[in-house]
Design an enzyme around this catalytic site. Structure first.
Site, PDB file in Angstrom:
ATOM      1  N   TYR A   4      50.206  19.182  55.882  1.00 14.27           N
ATOM      2  CA  TYR A   4      50.304  18.534  54.564  1.00 14.27           C
ATOM      3  C   TYR A   4      51.616  18.892  53.875  1.00 14.27           C
ATOM      4  O   TYR A   4      52.292  18.039  53.312  1.00 14.27           O
ATOM      5  CB  TYR A   4      49.124  18.950  53.680  1.00 14.27           C
ATOM      6  CG  TYR A   4      49.045  18.122  52.406  1.00 14.27           C
ATOM      7  CD1 TYR A   4      48.239  16.991  52.356  1.00 14.27           C
ATOM      8  CD2 TYR A   4      49.803  18.447  51.290  1.00 14.27           C
ATOM      9  CE1 TYR A   4      48.181  16.207  51.213  1.00 14.27           C
ATOM     10  CE2 TYR A   4      49.760  17.662  50.143  1.00 14.27           C
ATOM     11  CZ  TYR A   4      48.938  16.559  50.099  1.00 14.27           C
ATOM     12  OH  TYR A   4      48.899  15.776  48.972  1.00 14.27           O
TER      13      TYR A   4
ATOM     14  N   PHE B 138      68.257  -7.015  46.157  1.00 16.84           N
ATOM     15  CA  PHE B 138      67.137  -7.571  46.923  1.00 16.84           C
ATOM     16  C   PHE B 138      65.956  -7.826  45.976  1.00 16.84           C
ATOM     17  O   PHE B 138      65.881  -7.240  44.911  1.00 16.84           O
ATOM     18  CB  PHE B 138      66.736  -6.608  48.047  1.00 16.84           C
ATOM     19  CG  PHE B 138      65.642  -7.178  48.906  1.00 16.84           C
ATOM     20  CD1 PHE B 138      65.868  -8.288  49.692  1.00 16.84           C
ATOM     21  CD2 PHE B 138      64.367  -6.619  48.910  1.00 16.84           C
ATOM     22  CE1 PHE B 138      64.852  -8.848  50.461  1.00 16.84           C
ATOM     23  CE2 PHE B 138      63.352  -7.174  49.685  1.00 16.84           C
ATOM     24  CZ  PHE B 138      63.590  -8.280  50.456  1.00 16.84           C
ATOM     25  N   ASP B 139      65.026  -8.690  46.390  1.00 18.17           N
ATOM     26  CA  ASP B 139      63.997  -9.113  45.421  1.00 18.17           C
ATOM     27  C   ASP B 139      63.105  -7.975  44.928  1.00 18.17           C
ATOM     28  O   ASP B 139      62.722  -7.949  43.768  1.00 18.17           O
ATOM     29  CB  ASP B 139      63.178 -10.312  45.932  1.00 18.17           C
ATOM     30  CG  ASP B 139      62.429 -10.020  47.208  1.00 18.17           C
ATOM     31  OD1 ASP B 139      62.824  -9.078  47.921  1.00 18.17           O
ATOM     32  OD2 ASP B 139      61.466 -10.736  47.506  1.00 18.17           O
TER      33      ASP B 139
ATOM     34  N   ASP C 215      71.687   0.851  48.170  1.00 19.48           N
ATOM     35  CA  ASP C 215      70.462   0.361  48.793  1.00 19.48           C
ATOM     36  C   ASP C 215      70.838   0.170  50.262  1.00 19.48           C
ATOM     37  O   ASP C 215      71.554  -0.752  50.626  1.00 19.48           O
ATOM     38  CB  ASP C 215      70.037  -0.957  48.136  1.00 19.48           C
ATOM     39  CG  ASP C 215      68.838  -1.590  48.834  1.00 19.48           C
ATOM     40  OD1 ASP C 215      68.445  -1.102  49.903  1.00 19.48           O
ATOM     41  OD2 ASP C 215      68.313  -2.596  48.314  1.00 19.48           O
TER      42      ASP C 215
ATOM     43  N   ALA D 171      69.307  -0.189  53.369  1.00 17.33           N
ATOM     44  CA  ALA D 171      68.411  -0.656  54.432  1.00 17.33           C
ATOM     45  C   ALA D 171      69.155  -0.941  55.739  1.00 17.33           C
ATOM     46  O   ALA D 171      68.665  -0.638  56.820  1.00 17.33           O
ATOM     47  CB  ALA D 171      67.667  -1.916  53.962  1.00 17.33           C
TER      48      ALA D 171
ATOM     49  N   LYS E 264      64.310  -1.071  58.679  1.00 20.64           N
ATOM     50  CA  LYS E 264      65.416  -1.862  59.234  1.00 20.64           C
ATOM     51  C   LYS E 264      66.238  -0.953  60.151  1.00 20.64           C
ATOM     52  O   LYS E 264      65.897  -0.766  61.305  1.00 20.64           O
ATOM     53  CB  LYS E 264      66.279  -2.443  58.107  1.00 20.64           C
ATOM     54  CG  LYS E 264      65.638  -3.621  57.379  1.00 20.64           C
ATOM     55  CD  LYS E 264      64.705  -3.188  56.292  1.00 20.64           C
ATOM     56  CE  LYS E 264      64.360  -4.313  55.336  1.00 20.64           C
ATOM     57  NZ  LYS E 264      63.258  -3.896  54.429  1.00 20.64           N
TER      58      LYS E 264
ATOM     59  N   HIS F 136      57.209 -15.551  46.237  1.00 21.95           N
ATOM     60  CA  HIS F 136      57.332 -16.203  47.547  1.00 21.95           C
ATOM     61  C   HIS F 136      56.311 -15.719  48.564  1.00 21.95           C
ATOM     62  O   HIS F 136      55.977 -16.436  49.488  1.00 21.95           O
ATOM     63  CB  HIS F 136      58.763 -16.105  48.091  1.00 21.95           C
ATOM     64  CG  HIS F 136      59.159 -14.768  48.626  1.00 21.95           C
ATOM     65  ND1 HIS F 136      59.340 -13.665  47.823  1.00 21.95           N
ATOM     66  CD2 HIS F 136      59.387 -14.353  49.887  1.00 21.95           C
ATOM     67  CE1 HIS F 136      59.680 -12.639  48.577  1.00 21.95           C
ATOM     68  NE2 HIS F 136      59.717 -13.024  49.830  1.00 21.95           N
TER      69      HIS F 136
END
Ligand code: F0G
Length: 458
Positions: free
Chosen positions: A72, A124-125, A214, A216, A257, A449
């Site tokens: 843990y 990004f969304d 960001d 990714a 990604k 979307h």
């Protein structure tokens, strides 16, 4: 004779996929309300919905799964992951999260407040969602070149320094940080140059602001710097990666990604105050600090994935496949965001379905047509994904209307790329007979979307 190019791996395990008939697909589309997110994966032949969490792990990653430490607190696998991230990026503080948007949620909970402005390059969304849901503004400062899909420039994902400086000069007190997305997914998987990252850093320093990447697809971004930017040809991907992150204060990462795992993410930073701000939200939202929503085995596989995917051969194999698909589309004259991006080809639907009015969502219509044609599932990155303006509640028709064909990592062969190209050609050849698109019958308020329901306009 020069030997042809081939993949830098061989295949150890395969998964059958199935074709369907046009009648079946038409029925399934009706049941899915013309939203391909609502299809069952079994109803898809070649799945290009996303490159996120859909890659194939290597034998070394699977081996690491078996030795994951599920303690843990203080698991060995956490330290393997943290040490790898620190080695690659220089960031000493690491918080795992269950995926990228969770990293945004945890970090932004500490940093973004009502009335703030967060400038960046095509957020990004989910990033935009996490900013707008806090009643702040995501200000897009991408270079204008990104809007012209036929313009061939090497770093179309760049931030426009003039737009960024204007925002900083006018609203410095409302800006908690600048966010740069590498690669720029929404603009077409387009990279950001090292020179541009350096320009953003200089502006941030001038106005006393911090910068988040960001990240990714940071490894694909590093590949493009190596292959396209002067002075980087002889540097390794790992050297370039480190140089990129030297220009940032923190990163949010969707590990699904470029980490080539099926689930996972993290926050990393060099600043203790940001680490403290994020820690407070990690525990209630994600879990204890040394697992933050991830299994020990998944952290172990991610550590290996990050290491492997910052090697040139793996990235070259990847990008080569995307370029191969692009070359096939060139043969047929199908317009896409040029040059080909890192993780996907983005078809310019407004240039294909010229007879479908924007109010009837051309890119979504093209998505539906490609699925009908061959069971290939792409993803609309266009007017539906753009959501409504939070203030006026009008549809946002200001950006690009694209059909994204995202290529999962190490999953499909170039034969699949041929099928995709020919299926698109078949739709392209009958484009003038497609005069009507789709209309919305139900939508969610934010990030519509995924769940939007549509019907064909007759
Ligand atoms: N940032 C970028 C640039 C992304 O592309 C994504 C996800 C995220 C953040 C959020 O990460 O999915 O792990 O929570 N993009 C996926 C896509 C969903 O299909 O492009 P996540």
């Amino acid at each position: 004779m020069e030997l042809p190019f081939a993949e830098s791996w061989k295949i150890k395990m395969v998964e059958p996929i199935r074709k369907s008939t046009r009648e079946e697909r038409e029925q399934w589309l009706r049941e899915a309300h013309y939203n391909v997110f609502q299809l069952r994966a079994d109803q898809v032949y070649i799945d290009l919905l996303t490159d996120s969490g859909t890659g194939a792990m290597s034998d070394r990653q699977w081996a690491a799964m078996m030795t994951g430490d599920e303690s843990y607190a203080g698991a060995r696998s956490f330290f393997e992951l943290k040490d790898t991230i620190t080695r690659l990026t220089g960031f000493g503080f690491v918080i795992p999260t269950h995926q990228g948007r969770a990293a945004e949620n945890v970090l932004f909970s500490g940093l973004v407040h009502e009335g703030d402005i967060v400038p960046g390059n095509s957020h990004f969304d989910t990033t935009k969602g996490h900013i707008e849901s806090r009643k702040a503004i995501a200000l897009d400062c991408t270079v204008d070149e990104a809007k012209d899909t036929q313009l061939e420039v090497p770093f179309k994902g760049n931030v426009d320094p003039a737009k960024l400086e204007k925002a900083l000069a006018e609203n410095a007190d409302r800006i908690p940080f600048i966010i740069v997305t590498i690669t720029n997914n929404t603009a077409g998987g387009q990279p950001v140059s090292m020179a541009n990252l350096r320009a953003v850093r200089a502006l941030a320093d001038k106005y006393g602001k911090r910068v988040i990447f960001d990240s990714a697809r940071f490894a694909e971004n590093a590949y493009f710097i190596k292959t396209r930017e002067e002075g980087y040809a002889d540097k390794t991907i790992k050297e370039i990666t480190h140089e990129m992150f030297d220009l940032a204060d923190a990163m949010t990462m969707s590990a699904k990604k470029d980490g080539i795992v099926n689930m996972g993410g993290f926050i990393a930073t060099r600043h203790e105050d940001w680490y403290e701000a994020a820690k407070r939200f990690c525990i209630p939202f994600e879990g204890y600090l040394t697992y933050g929503g991830m299994n020990g085995r998944d952290m172990a596989a991610l550590a290996v994935g990050l290491d492997e995917n910052t090697e040139f051969d793996n990235l070259q194999t990847r990008i080569h496949q995307v370029e191969y698909l692009a070359a096939r589309l060139d043969e047929f004259g199908i317009p896409y965001q040029r040059p080909a991006g890192g993780h996907a080809i983005f078809i310019d639907a407004s240039k294909v379905l010229t007879r479908v009015p924007k109010e009837e969502f051309p890119a979504q219509t093209l998505t539906v047509e490609l699925y009908k044609e061959a069971g290939i599932r792409g993803c609309e990155i266009g007017y539906i994904l753009a959501d409504r303006d939070p203030v006026t509640r009008e549809n946002r028709f200001g950006g690009l209307d694209l059909l994204r064909l995202a290529i999962p990592r190490r999953v499909y062969t170039d034969n699949h790329m041929d099928v995709i190209a020919v299926a698109l050609k078949n739709v392209f050849d009958r484009r003038d007979s497609i005069t009507h698109g789709v209309r919305i019958t139900w939508e969610a308020e934010l990030m519509r979307h995924f769940t939007v329901q549509l019907e064909p306009v007759e």
